[in-house]
Design an enzyme around this catalytic site. Structure first.
Site: not given
Length: 746
Positions: A300, A343
């Site tokens: 992430d 993301e």
């Protein structure tokens, strides 16, 4: 008539000759009989001097007379001289007539025996030629072929009219009439042509020799059947089949490319979630069955929202693409890199144990930290690592472990790598959080929403994919709607549900319309809005969909979501037995909301989809009665976010249309090869429905014309040409989308 008169005259003359011969024979027989009687009378003795002799002679004479008296009936007739003469004469006449008739038949000339009016009545061209190819007789159809007259062709050589053989051969000795005379056998169905350019005509020639008693050829019959139209049609059919085959091959290649695009995230060129789940399930099964190592890294980007806020979403997209490129370049061919959402990324490492996977993750973290990004704020990532050695009971549990390790990395300073094994030494607050998650799972099991048995709770991604493929074949628009709803559910579930619950919610979104597999075409593909009766029928098939999910997966939470997502938050008017408010599972409330939003904003055959703002207003109007008010506002924040606003839903629709239409065209081509008119009609109806759904008017009209042609069962060539046109239109639509996709990628 001339032939009949001549034959009658010949028979009359022959009959007179036979009668004359018989008359002469009768006269001769009469004279013989008379002379025989006289000779018998003269041979009798006049007197006898010796009495003894006289007595003996008298006895002999009386015996002979008695014997003659006894010879009566057929023996007397046979022995009569007249009968013998008549028998000899009849045999001689028979032999002479046979010789005469055979000679007469051998000397007959067919060209002079067949009346001209008879051969002129034939539609085919007909000629009779001799051994030198000289034309003895020709009918009117033939002289029109060679543009002459009957008198003009008589006596001319047949080969001198400029015939060409098909397929071409060297020399004229291969003409069928020449081979028939040479081989003394029939030669049928040879194609010859005459003329050039637009005046060129094709004929099927059948040549048959006329043989005498010695099997020698006298004359040759040759017929010329005009097959110009037939040959041109066959040639056109052959060319059309070649075009269709080429178009089908091109479509298959484009379908493969489109499927690759459908499985690839357009921004990062990584595998998307839809393609990643089947891949990880396959590797998980192989690891469990063969004892192979398997590790998973979840990644992430830290504080990615700040990058978007400071530099804009274009810069944020550039950062995502650059990070994804680093991940892909540092991975092996056997690894799978997936953009899991927003993301977040996942890397699947087959054949890799936990420690090497942790080292790979640390190496990637450093590469990203040291990379040069065109933004002012630092770019770094947090990672969670786990492997099958950590005793995960299911694939979902394996991904949950990696997700929990990632969560710990983000909560404890970011920009670090954490393994699931390291969570044993976490601070107390993290342990408490994990214990709370375990307590939540136990509560779910106590309420019957989960079953502790892996066999009962595991959801096979392959089974979900198979049912999705079946729905795609049945109605691609419905299948694509389910996929969009699943993607939207995943965004709604982020930071709201656990990984395991989020996965079950996505599966439910993909399966919530499974009951439409059984809906009749008259309702499923109806080009107008449904009536109340048809909606009632559709709701019955929703129950069938619940049964399919229940019997296929046996997961209580999954079944409950699919069963109760129709429940209204403030009470269901048409079904009071449904749960109300917070008693409706959270996942079902999310699915109901996202399903309604996508249905409102999607184009239908009978209406255009609403705009985002119109759909939001309708959802807010129904908040508290049909939908959960808090979830409505959460959905509004997602669809109005800059990321969603910057997306291009029309491109997704075009991709779905290109893949769906390409798949239908492949099936249509296969049905054409099999000559299955019923399958052609069914596939054409689906193709027309898909084209209408995606607003492709030209393709819709061609599909409608093809459907009418199939119903009338008319010219096969026309049917094939229409399929080829559809195929080329499909290729054009696919090329447009592929060209845009390639430009976006570059």
């Amino acid at each position: 008539m001339k032939f009949l008169t001549r034959s009658s005259y010949t028979a009359f003359r022959l009959s007179l000759g036979i009668l004359g011969v018989l008359l002469c024979a009768w006269l001769l027989a009469s004279l013989i009989d008379l002379s025989w009687v006289n000779h018998t009378a003269e041979s009798k003795p006049q007197s006898v001097s010796d009495p003894s002799v006289s007595d003996s002679h008298s006895l002999a004479t009386s015996a002979t007379t008695a014997e003659k008296k006894r010879e009566t009936g057929w023996r007397a007739v046979v022995r009569h001289p007249l009968a013998r003469v008549l028998a000899f004469t009849g045999m001689l006449t028979f032999l002479l007539s046979q010789f005469y008739f055979r000679g007469m038949l051998d000397s007959l000339d067919a060209a002079t025996l067949i009346p001209q009016s008879t051969v002129d009545s034939l539609a085919e061209g007909l000629v009779i030629i001799d051994q030198d190819e000289l034309i003895l007789l020709a009918n009117q159809s033939f002289v029109e072929i060679v543009n002459s007259s009957v008198s003009g062709v008589t006596g001319k050589r047949l080969s001198d009219y400029g015939w060409s053989l098909l397929p071409p051969t060297n020399g004229q000795s291969c003409y069928p009439w020449i081979r028939a005379a040479r081989d003394r056998s029939r030669h049928l169905d040879q194609i010859v042509s005459i003329g050039t350019g637009v005046q060129k005509r094709l004929f099927r020639v059948r040549a048959t020799p006329m043989l005498n008693r010695g099997r020698k050829s006298r004359n040759i019959f040759a017929t010329f059947e005009d097959v110009t139209h037939e040959q041109h049609k066959n040639e056109e059919l052959k060319n059309t089949l070649q075009r269709l085959a080429q178009s089908r091959d091109a479509i298959r290649c484009q379908n493969l490319e489109l499927e690759h695009l459908a499985a690839t995230d357009p921004l990062t060129s990584c595998m998307n979630r839809r393609a990643f789940f089947p891949q990880i399930e396959k590797q998980w099964a192989e690891s469990r069955n063969r004892g192979k190592s398997l590790s998973l890294i979840m990644i992430d980007l830290d504080r990615f929202k700040a990058i978007n806020d400071l530099h804009g979403h274009a810069a944020g997209d550039q950062v995502l693409a650059q990070v994804a490129n680093l991940l892909r370049m540092s991975s092996r061919k056997t690894d799978s890199v997936c953009r899991y959402g927003g993301e977040e990324f996942c890397i699947l490492l087959p054949g890799t144990s936990l420690e090497p996977a942790k080292q790979r993750a640390e190496q990637l973290r450093q590469e990203i930290e040291q990379a040069n990004f065109d933004v002012s704020c630092p770019v770094h990532v947090s990672m969670g690592v786990t492997s099958v050695a950590e005793n995960a009971g299911s694939l979902q549990e394996l991904m949950e472990q990696a997700d929990q390790a990632l969560l710990h990395a983000k909560r404890n300073g970011r920009n670090q790598v954490v393994c699931w094994r390291d969570l044993e030494n976490l601070p107390n607050k993290i342990v408490v959080a994990c214990e709370q998650l375990m307590i939540k799972d136990r509560v779910l099991m106590e309420h019957g929403r989960c079953n502790p048995s892996d066999e009962q709770t595991h959801i096979s991604i392959q089974a979900v994919t198979a049912l999705g493929a079946a729905l795609w074949y049945r109605d691609s628009a419905t299948a694509e709607h389910s996929r969009r709803v699943a993607d939207l559910c995943a965004k709604m579930a982020r930071d709201l549900l656990s990984f395991h619950e989020s996965f079950i919610l996505e599966s439910a979104a993909l399966l919530h319309d499974t009951g439409k597999l059984c809906v009749p075409d008259s309702i499923l593909l109806k080009p107008r809005s449904l009536s109340k009766e048809e909606w009632s029928v559709l709701r019955k098939f929703d129950n069938i969909g619940v049964e399919i999910v229940k019997n296929t997966f046996r997961n209580n939470l999954l079944v409950e979501i699919v069963q109760s997502y129709h429940a209204w938050y403030g009470g269901t008017p048409h079904d009071p037995q449904q749960p109300v408010g917070e008693n409706i599972p959270l996942e079902a409330r999310i699915l109901a909301l996202t399903d309604a939003y996508d249905a409102m904003t999607s184009d239908k055959v009978y209406r255009k989809g609403r705009t985002t703002q119109e759909a939001i207003q309708e959802l807010r109007n129904c908040a508290g009665t049909q939908f959960d008010p808090q979830l409505v506002e959460r959905l509004v924040s997602i669809v109005e976010s800059p990321e969603a606003t910057a997306a291009k839903p029309q491109e997704e629709i075009s991709r779905a249309a290109a893949i769906s239409i390409g798949t239908e065209i492949e099936r249509l081509s296969d049905a054409i090869d099999l000559g299955d008119l019923e399958s052609i009609r069914t596939i054409t109806s689906r193709l027309m429905h898909t084209a209408q759904t995606h607003d492709l008017p030209e393709l819709t009209e061609h599909a409608r014309e093809l459907e009418r042609e199939v119903l009338h069962k008319q010219d096969p060539l026309k049917l094939l040409q229409m399929v080829t046109q559809l195929s080329e239109l499909c290729r054009s639509a696919q090329n447009t989308h592929l060209h845009a996709s390639r430009n976006n990628a570059s």
